[in-house]
Scaffold this motif. Structure first.
Motif: not given
Length: 118
Positions: A51-55, A57, A97-98
């Motif tokens: 998963r993109d780390y930005h996700e 946030s 959500w993840l």
């Protein structure tokens, strides 16, 4: 299995009033908490990520807005706000959500950690 982690920090107070009066945690005190979220996936996405780390946030915003520099007994409405409780709380929040969320670790001190992993 691929695994990634991201670390978040916040400072807060709590009091475990259900413990005996002479127990140090029965007194009002605070910690500099560290929350580590772990995500796992058998396959990487099209960008080569679990998963993109930005996700992650939204978790930072949630922690900053709801927990940082707060009294956790008031946030949760009870006096059993332990590291174990926080690990399960953050796991449940992230898992909604993840779906790749596989574990959450919470530290109150540099030498102590609690983990929730189903």
């Amino acid at each position: 299995m691929f695994r990634i982690t991201k670390e978040f920090h916040f400072s807060a107070s709590h009091q475990l009033t259900h413990l005996p009066a002479d127990h140090q945690c029965a007194r009002l005190h605070g910690h500099n908490y560290i929350v580590v979220v772990e995500l796992a996936a058998a396959e990487l996405d099209e960008n080569g990520f679990v998963r993109d780390y930005h996700e992650l946030s939204p978790l930072k915003r949630y922690i900053d807005e709801r927990f940082d520099h707060r009294h956790l007994n008031e946030v949760f409405g009870h006096d059993r706000v332990t590291s174990e409780y926080l690990a399960k709380h953050f796991y449940d929040w992230c898992k909604e959500w993840l779906p790749e969320t596989s574990a959450v670790r919470v530290s109150e001190t540099p030498k102590t950690w609690a983990e929730y992993r189903p």
